[in-house]
Design an enzyme around this catalytic site. Structure first.
Site, PDB file in Angstrom:
ATOM      1  N   GLY A   1       0.837  -1.209   0.000  1.00  0.00           N
ATOM      2  CA  GLY A   1       0.000   0.000   0.000  1.00  0.00           C
ATOM      3  C   GLY A   1       0.863   1.246   0.000  1.00  0.00           C
ATOM      4  O   GLY A   1       0.586   2.209   0.713  1.00  0.00           O
TER       5      GLY A   1
ATOM      6  N   SER B   1       1.349   3.289  -2.526  1.00  0.00           N
ATOM      7  CA  SER B   1       1.021   4.261  -3.574  1.00  0.00           C
ATOM      8  C   SER B   1       0.571   5.608  -3.011  1.00  0.00           C
ATOM      9  O   SER B   1       0.827   6.646  -3.615  1.00  0.00           O
ATOM     10  CB  SER B   1      -0.076   3.695  -4.489  1.00  0.00           C
ATOM     11  OG  SER B   1      -1.141   3.188  -3.736  1.00  0.00           O
ATOM     12  N   ARG B   2      -0.103   5.561  -1.863  1.00  0.00           N
ATOM     13  CA  ARG B   2      -0.737   6.792  -1.341  1.00  0.00           C
ATOM     14  C   ARG B   2      -0.523   6.889   0.165  1.00  0.00           C
ATOM     15  O   ARG B   2      -0.083   5.940   0.798  1.00  0.00           O
ATOM     16  CB  ARG B   2      -2.250   6.745  -1.571  1.00  0.00           C
ATOM     17  CG  ARG B   2      -2.667   6.824  -2.989  1.00  0.00           C
ATOM     18  CD  ARG B   2      -4.179   6.882  -3.108  1.00  0.00           C
ATOM     19  NE  ARG B   2      -4.830   5.614  -2.872  1.00  0.00           N
ATOM     20  CZ  ARG B   2      -5.760   5.396  -1.947  1.00  0.00           C
ATOM     21  NH1 ARG B   2      -6.142   6.364  -1.145  1.00  0.00           N
ATOM     22  NH2 ARG B   2      -6.332   4.207  -1.820  1.00  0.00           N
TER      23      ARG B   2
ATOM     24  N   ASP C   1      -2.826  -7.626  -4.849  1.00  0.00           N
ATOM     25  CA  ASP C   1      -3.808  -7.607  -3.748  1.00  0.00           C
ATOM     26  C   ASP C   1      -3.209  -8.414  -2.600  1.00  0.00           C
ATOM     27  O   ASP C   1      -3.016  -9.628  -2.729  1.00  0.00           O
ATOM     28  CB  ASP C   1      -5.118  -8.230  -4.257  1.00  0.00           C
ATOM     29  CG  ASP C   1      -6.168  -8.348  -3.166  1.00  0.00           C
ATOM     30  OD1 ASP C   1      -5.882  -7.995  -2.001  1.00  0.00           O
ATOM     31  OD2 ASP C   1      -7.280  -8.808  -3.491  1.00  0.00           O
TER      32      ASP C   1
ATOM     33  N   SER D   1      -3.114   0.212  14.512  1.00  0.00           N
ATOM     34  CA  SER D   1      -3.791   1.485  14.769  1.00  0.00           C
ATOM     35  C   SER D   1      -4.118   1.569  16.258  1.00  0.00           C
ATOM     36  O   SER D   1      -4.314   0.545  16.912  1.00  0.00           O
ATOM     37  CB  SER D   1      -5.104   1.536  13.978  1.00  0.00           C
ATOM     38  OG  SER D   1      -5.913   2.598  14.444  1.00  0.00           O
TER      39      SER D   1
ATOM     40  N   TYR E   1     -12.596  -3.068  11.724  1.00  0.00           N
ATOM     41  CA  TYR E   1     -11.242  -2.489  11.625  1.00  0.00           C
ATOM     42  C   TYR E   1     -10.462  -2.730  12.931  1.00  0.00           C
ATOM     43  O   TYR E   1      -9.293  -3.135  12.903  1.00  0.00           O
ATOM     44  CB  TYR E   1     -11.394  -1.003  11.330  1.00  0.00           C
ATOM     45  CG  TYR E   1     -10.113  -0.234  11.136  1.00  0.00           C
ATOM     46  CD1 TYR E   1      -9.371  -0.348   9.951  1.00  0.00           C
ATOM     47  CD2 TYR E   1      -9.644   0.645  12.114  1.00  0.00           C
ATOM     48  CE1 TYR E   1      -8.205   0.384   9.763  1.00  0.00           C
ATOM     49  CE2 TYR E   1      -8.486   1.377  11.929  1.00  0.00           C
ATOM     50  CZ  TYR E   1      -7.775   1.249  10.758  1.00  0.00           C
ATOM     51  OH  TYR E   1      -6.614   1.980  10.572  1.00  0.00           O
TER      52      TYR E   1
END
Ligand code: NAP
Length: 241
Positions: free
Chosen positions: A8, A10-11, A59, A138, A151
């Site tokens: 992940g 890319s951003r 993915d 997180s 999440y």
């Protein structure tokens, strides 16, 4: 030169971690799920640091994609020395309205993706008797959060996974740690209503939201020699929240 894979990348936070590790001198691989333009841009910025950098569409919740990605990285750059399991999604909603697919997709990408990538990385790390695995969890995985039971479960799972894998592979020279960001300003959090953002900022002793750079600095430390005696830990990057 050592190789770092940021899933992940890319951003958002992953992109800034990739650029920080490129500045630290690692050759960089990133993967992304659909946003090729953003992946390309991150890679171009990494290359400005004079390192090699590649992007791969993969993915993380698909074992075939993950194994193919690791094979490609090994062929083009060499084995992965630093793995940053950063790819993640949210599908928020109160439990009573949460579809089974919203639960499954969050667990599959956030938690199973971390498992698949770690499993694919560990053999070469064991062989080299050296490796760094850094899992982005997180604060929600530590404290829970209304509307984020899927999440929170995925991120709490990452913490248990981190501590277990740290115990399994410490003797092989591999450290495994987790970074638990609080409220970091990215596309993921920009979607939240202003009232929710205001409520968060009141709970942050440092009085501001975090930046992706705040997270990338801690990842850079955990990847470095300076953190060679740190394993099985969860470092909170929350401004004290
Ligand atoms: P973001 O801006 O939404 O970026 C998510 C990244 O994950 C993108 O690069 C995306 O690729 C990639 N991705 C999504 N699904 C994927 C899949 N199935 N396979 C491979 N890549 C996939 O997210 P962010 O805010 O930077 O968050 C990054 C990490 O930090 C996540 O694990 C998140 O849970 C964690 N985190 C964030 C915050 C926060 O406040 N933002 C707080 C705590 C923890 P595409 O660009 O191709 O879509």
């Amino acid at each position: 030169m050592s190789v770092a894979l940021i899933t992940g990348g890319s951003r958002g936070i992953g992109s800034v971690i990739a650029k920080q590790l490129a500045a630290d001198g690692y050759n960089i691989a990133i993967c992304y799920s659909g946003n090729e333009g953003a992946a390309q841009k991150t890679i171009e910025e990494c290359k400005k640091h004079g390192v090699q950098a590649i992007f791969i569409k993969a993915d993380v919740s698909n074992a075939e994609d993950v194994n193919e990605m690791f094979a490609q990285i090994k062929e083009l750059l060499g084995p992965v020395d630093v793995l940053v399991n950063n790819a993640g999604i949210t599908r928020d909603g109160l439990l009573i309205r949460m579809d089974e697919t919203d639960f499954d997709s969050v667990i599959d990408i956030n938690l199973k993706g971390t498992f698949l990538c770690t499993k694919a990385a560990i053999k070469d790390m064991m062989k080299n008797r050296s490796g760094r695995i850094i899992n982005i969890t997180s604060i929600v995985g530590v404290q829970g959060n209304k509307g984020q039971s899927n999440y929170a479960a995925s991120k709490a799972g990452i913490i248990g996974f981190t501590k277990s894998v740290a115990k399994e592979y410490g003797a092989k020279g591999v450290t495994v740690n987790a970074v638990a960001p609080g409220f970091i300003q990215t596309a993921m959090t920009d979607e939240l209503p202003d009232t929710v953002k205001d409520a968060y900022i009141k709970q942050i002793p440092l009085g501001r939201f975090g930046t992706p750079e705040d997270v990338a600095g801690v990842v850079s430390f955990l990847a470095s020699e300076k953190a060679s005696y740190v394993t099985g830990q969860v470092l909170e990057v929350t401004g004290g929240m």
